[in-house]
Design an enzyme around this catalytic site. Structure first.
Site, PDB file in Angstrom:
ATOM      1  N   SER A 116       0.541 -60.527 100.849  1.00 24.26           N
ATOM      2  CA  SER A 116       0.494 -59.796  99.658  1.00 24.26           C
ATOM      3  C   SER A 116       0.688 -60.875  98.555  1.00 24.26           C
ATOM      4  O   SER A 116       1.133 -61.810  98.381  1.00 24.26           O
ATOM      5  CB  SER A 116       1.946 -58.928  99.396  1.00 24.26           C
ATOM      6  OG  SER A 116       2.138 -58.307  98.363  1.00 24.26           O
ATOM      7  N   GLU A 117      -0.440 -60.632  97.483  1.00 19.37           N
ATOM      8  CA  GLU A 117      -0.832 -61.791  96.675  1.00 19.37           C
ATOM      9  C   GLU A 117       0.264 -62.167  95.764  1.00 19.37           C
ATOM     10  O   GLU A 117       0.026 -63.281  95.077  1.00 19.37           O
ATOM     11  CB  GLU A 117      -1.984 -61.675  96.013  1.00 19.37           C
ATOM     12  CG  GLU A 117      -2.134 -60.457  95.117  1.00 19.37           C
ATOM     13  CD  GLU A 117      -2.482 -59.203  95.598  1.00 19.37           C
ATOM     14  OE1 GLU A 117      -2.528 -58.896  96.927  1.00 19.37           O
ATOM     15  OE2 GLU A 117      -3.263 -58.288  94.987  1.00 19.37           O
ATOM     16  N   ASN A 118       1.510 -61.282  95.483  1.00 19.99           N
ATOM     17  CA  ASN A 118       2.382 -61.879  94.609  1.00 19.99           C
ATOM     18  C   ASN A 118       3.148 -62.964  95.399  1.00 19.99           C
ATOM     19  O   ASN A 118       4.106 -63.697  94.591  1.00 19.99           O
ATOM     20  CB  ASN A 118       3.331 -60.777  94.114  1.00 19.99           C
ATOM     21  CG  ASN A 118       3.942 -60.178  95.185  1.00 19.99           C
ATOM     22  OD1 ASN A 118       3.135 -59.808  96.316  1.00 19.99           O
ATOM     23  ND2 ASN A 118       5.361 -59.888  95.348  1.00 19.99           N
ATOM     24  N   ASN A 163      -5.285 -59.182 103.883  1.00 19.02           N
ATOM     25  CA  ASN A 163      -4.718 -58.685 102.319  1.00 19.02           C
ATOM     26  C   ASN A 163      -5.527 -57.170 102.233  1.00 19.02           C
ATOM     27  O   ASN A 163      -6.587 -57.014 102.274  1.00 19.02           O
ATOM     28  CB  ASN A 163      -5.245 -59.606 101.479  1.00 19.02           C
ATOM     29  CG  ASN A 163      -4.702 -59.075  99.914  1.00 19.02           C
ATOM     30  OD1 ASN A 163      -5.005 -58.131  99.567  1.00 19.02           O
ATOM     31  ND2 ASN A 163      -3.811 -59.878  99.346  1.00 19.02           N
ATOM     32  N   SER A 166      -0.230 -68.752  96.784  1.00 17.65           N
ATOM     33  CA  SER A 166      -0.867 -67.631  97.337  1.00 17.65           C
ATOM     34  C   SER A 166      -2.461 -67.332  97.216  1.00 17.65           C
ATOM     35  O   SER A 166      -3.094 -66.898  98.121  1.00 17.65           O
ATOM     36  CB  SER A 166      -0.094 -66.350  96.705  1.00 17.65           C
ATOM     37  OG  SER A 166      -0.486 -65.109  97.182  1.00 17.65           O
TER      38      SER A 166
END
Lengths: 235, 219
Positions: free
Chosen positions: B46-48, B23, B88
């Protein structure tokens, strides 16, 4: 509304029952996957004193930012609110309260709320301002803070497709917080791009089962892009 | 010479192992994606809600439903998966992400990091940073060694509100690579042409220098 048919035909019907001082949980990440028409309807209704739980608060003039214009939001629970000048102004004036919540903790608060779990422990935020005043408990030698879950009188959700029974599918990263929001509302309203007949969606591909959904409305979406970045043209 | 932003990113990319899930935060960390060695594969999270983030789209590929955690338009790479925000952060909080690379205002000798809030300035929020520093197996902080006034960002104790405690083990700055352990910064590499004296001068927290300190290598 007969049996399992959740489809409503007007935005008035979709948001019926929303009153001042209620908590509304909203899906979306930035402007991606937001229930545009349901937000517009809340603006039209003029409901005040709302607590809105959403990762962000839109931008000036679009998304949840619209609800700031007539000061309809009393409190925001969000992880990041840096995209919005009106937000900043109302915050500094003391007209708006904000509870900054780490993004993963926010998602888990919604998930746990919808799953009937009143609180959970997480290492996120321990030793930081987020952890202040919260219960600390050690597990296997590591400290964790207790975070309480969130539910709301309403959840507003944006999905790609739903069938009339409220089974929903999301598209690409427009999924984000929407599935969690859908579980955490006493009344969950889903605005979709397309309504299909029951049976058309593959049962194992459904992201949000209809049991969580009370109302479905077909919307039309602008889908504004916050930051359009393109691949560098090959030279 | 102090490293440029891209050179810091190049040095960060040398840390990646074949098969790592990584990340990358906004800024210098994101640049590291451009310098992943050709002979290894890493997958960007991607943390979304995207694992397998690809390059930015062409005009024809632009899709409002396809963005990264910086809210930029993006594509999915072959073999990517897309999931909700709770999932996530389950992979982040559960320690499944191998590497997190993020920027910071300050780091101290106990591995504490401050990266999200400067009192008196407008508070925008922490986004996913607190979850990432609490959850990743390996965290690399990238930043300039000192601020533009020459004040060290490597401190005895952070002065700004914290993002996480006891979580940073490696720092890559424009001057040096340092490990954080046992209440001190341990110098392991220096930027080409940068003297140990300069690094000592710009490191406010306890700094351990033992033996020869090699220069970073860029092939």
């Amino acid at each position: 509304m007969a049996g399992f048919n959740k489809v409503v035909s007007s935005y008035e019907e979709a948001m019926q029952g929303l009153e001042d001082n209620m908590t509304v949980i909203a899906g979306g990440f930035g402007l991606c996957g937001i229930p545009e028409g349901l937000i517009a309807q809340i603006k039209k209704m003029g409901t005040k004193g709302l607590t809105v739980v959403s990762n962000n608060c839109g931008v000036d003039g679009f998304g949840l930012g619209l609800l700031l214009e007539d000061k309809q939001i009393k409190k925001m629970v969000s992880s990041y609110v840096g995209e919005n000048a009106l937000f900043e102004k109302q915050l500094l004036n003391g007209e708006l309260e904000v509870e900054l919540t780490p993004q993963g903790t926010l998602a888990e608060k919604m998930r746990a709320g919808g799953a009937g779990i009143p609180a959970f422990y997480t290492a996120t935020g321990y030793g930081t301002p987020v952890g202040e005043g919260k219960e600390v408990k050690e597990f296997n030698g590591r400290p964790y803070i207790m975070e309480e879950s969130i539910t709301g009188e309403f959840a507003i959700v944006k999905a790609w497709k739903a069938d009339r029974y409220g089974n929903c599918m999301y598209r690409h990263t427009a999924m984000n917080f929407n599935p969690m929001a859908a579980t955490a509302g006493k009344i969950t309203v889903v605005e979709v791009e397309e309504i299909v007949e029951p049976g058309e969606l593959e049962p194992s591909q459904i992201h949000t089962p209809g049991i969580y959904v009370n109302r479905v409305i077909k919307g039309s979406f602008e889908k504004r892009i916050e930051r359009k970045v393109l691949a560098k043209e090959a030279s | 010479m102090a490293l440029s932003r891209d050179q810091i990113a190049m040095r960060v990319a040398q840390e990646f192992q074949d098969g790592d899930y990584v990340n990358l935060g906004i800024g210098i960390p994101t640049l590291a994606a451009n310098y992943v060695p050709k002979d290894i594969s890493v997958m960007l999270q991607s943390e979304n809600g995207l694992l397998g983030m690809g390059p930015y789209p062409t005009e024809e590929q632009v899709d409002a439903d396809m963005i990264n955690a910086g809210k930029e338009t993006v594509t999915a790479s072959t073999g990517a998966s897309i999931f909700n925000s709770a999932e996530s952060f389950a992979m982040i909080r559960g320690g499944h992400v191998d590497f997190t690379v993020l920027g910071a205002f300050e780091v101290d000798i106990n591995g504490n990091i401050a990266s999200w809030m400067i009192p008196g300035k407008l508070i925008k929020g922490m986004g996913g940073a607190m979850d990432l520093v609490a959850g990743a197996k390996n965290i690399i902080v990238t930043m300039t060694h000192a601020d533009k006034h020459g004040n060290s960002k490597l401190l005895e104790a952070c002065t700004l509100p914290l993002t996480g405690v006891n979580c940073i083990t490696r720092i890559i700055t424009d001057l040096a690579v340092l490990e954080v352990q046992d209440g001190a910064f341990h110098l392991t590499e220096r930027a080409p042409g940068v003297s140990i004296a300069e690094i000592q001068e710009k490191t406010a927290g306890k700094l351990v220098v033992s033996g020869d300190i090699p220069e970073m290598k860029f092939s």
